[in-house]
Structure formats: C-alpha cells, structure tokens
Design a protein around this motif. Structure first.
Motif, short mmCIF file in Angstrom:
data_model
loop_
_atom_site.label_atom_id
_atom_site.label_comp_id
_atom_site.label_asym_id
_atom_site.label_seq_id
_atom_site.Cartn_x
_atom_site.Cartn_y
_atom_site.Cartn_z
N THR A 112 0.86 -1.19 0.00
CA THR A 112 0.00 0.00 0.00
C THR A 112 0.89 1.23 0.00
O THR A 112 1.81 1.34 0.82
CB THR A 112 -0.91 0.02 1.24
OG1 THR A 112 -1.85 -1.05 1.14
CG2 THR A 112 -1.66 1.34 1.35
N SER A 151 -3.98 0.64 -2.47
CA SER A 151 -3.56 -0.70 -2.06
C SER A 151 -2.94 -1.45 -3.23
O SER A 151 -3.01 -1.01 -4.37
CB SER A 151 -4.76 -1.48 -1.52
OG SER A 151 -5.28 -0.85 -0.37
N SER A 152 -2.35 -2.59 -2.94
CA SER A 152 -1.69 -3.37 -3.98
C SER A 152 -2.67 -3.83 -5.05
O SER A 152 -2.30 -4.02 -6.21
CB SER A 152 -0.97 -4.57 -3.38
OG SER A 152 -1.87 -5.38 -2.66
N SER A 184 -2.02 -4.71 3.05
CA SER A 184 -2.79 -4.40 1.84
C SER A 184 -3.82 -5.50 1.63
O SER A 184 -3.49 -6.68 1.74
CB SER A 184 -1.85 -4.31 0.64
OG SER A 184 -2.52 -3.77 -0.48
N PRO A 185 -5.10 -5.16 1.37
CA PRO A 185 -5.56 -3.78 1.18
C PRO A 185 -5.67 -3.02 2.49
O PRO A 185 -5.72 -3.61 3.56
CB PRO A 185 -6.94 -3.98 0.54
CG PRO A 185 -7.40 -5.30 1.06
CD PRO A 185 -6.16 -6.14 1.17
#
Length: 126
Positions: A33, A52-53, A101-102
């Motif tokens: 993130t 986030s990722s 993440s998230p």
C-alpha cells in the motif's frame, strides 16, 4: 532500504490543479500500500489517501472528491492528482509504504507507514 522520491510540488492559485508523483528505485510499488501524507507548518503529518496493492484507492474526507490517486505499474509510479486546490491544502506532501494491503486510509496514521521520502512542497495562494 527503500527510498521514495516525491516530485511535482509547486505554487498554484486557489482552485488550481497539481499532479504529484512518487517513485522508488528497485522496489515494486504495486506490492504494498502506498500512502500520501501531508504536513503543514507547525502541524502533525496527516493522511491524504492511499492505494492498495490491488489498485483500490482510499481518501481522507478532507480531500474526497478533489484528489485522486493512481498507479502506473509500467513506470512504477504512484500519482496524486489534486484539483480544486484550497489554501488549506498548502503543505509538504510525502509518500510512504505499508506492507498491509488492502488498507483504507481511515484510521491510519503516519506511524503505520515507512520509507519516507523528502517530500515536495505544495503552496496554494488565495
């Protein structure tokens, strides 16, 4: 150690727009993130938003509807698009990483993030 580099800060009139960029060498920004924070003179560092990722952004109430965070995986860059800028948006803007993440920006603090860059100054004149 990962070091982030922020760029794009400038002096802009109230109501104007700016686009900030966050990069890091040798580190994939889509693996964590990435958060954007800001710190006005004499104030604590506060969260602006994060991505986030999985690509989902989250925003602080103070910037919701005006700021937008996006990520370019090819360029390994996270951008902060700022529109309808107000004098109270004046601050040094930083990006940083969090392994969770998230993540939603609500409830987070600067202590949750690491690998801070030097920041980039945004000044909004009235």
């Amino acid at each position: 150690q990962v070091q982030f580099v922020e760029s794009g800060g400038d002096v802009v009139q109230s109501g104007g727009s700016l686009r900030l960029s966050c990069t890091a060498s040798g580190f994939a920004l889509d693996s964590v993130t990435i958060g954007w924070f800001r710190q006005a003179q004499g104030e604590e560092r506060e969260p602006v938003g994060c991505i986030s990722s999985d690509g989902r952004p989250s925003y602080a109430n103070s910037v919701k509807g005006r700021f937008s965070i996006s990520r370019d995986n090819v360029k390994n860059t996270v951008s902060l698009e700022m529109n309808s800028l107000k004098p109270e948006d004046t601050a040094v803007y930083y990006c940083a990483a969090d392994g969770i993440s998230p993540r939603a920006i609500t409830g987070t603090t600067a202590a949750d993030f690491g690998s801070w860059g030097q920041g980039t100054q945004v000044t909004v004149s009235s």
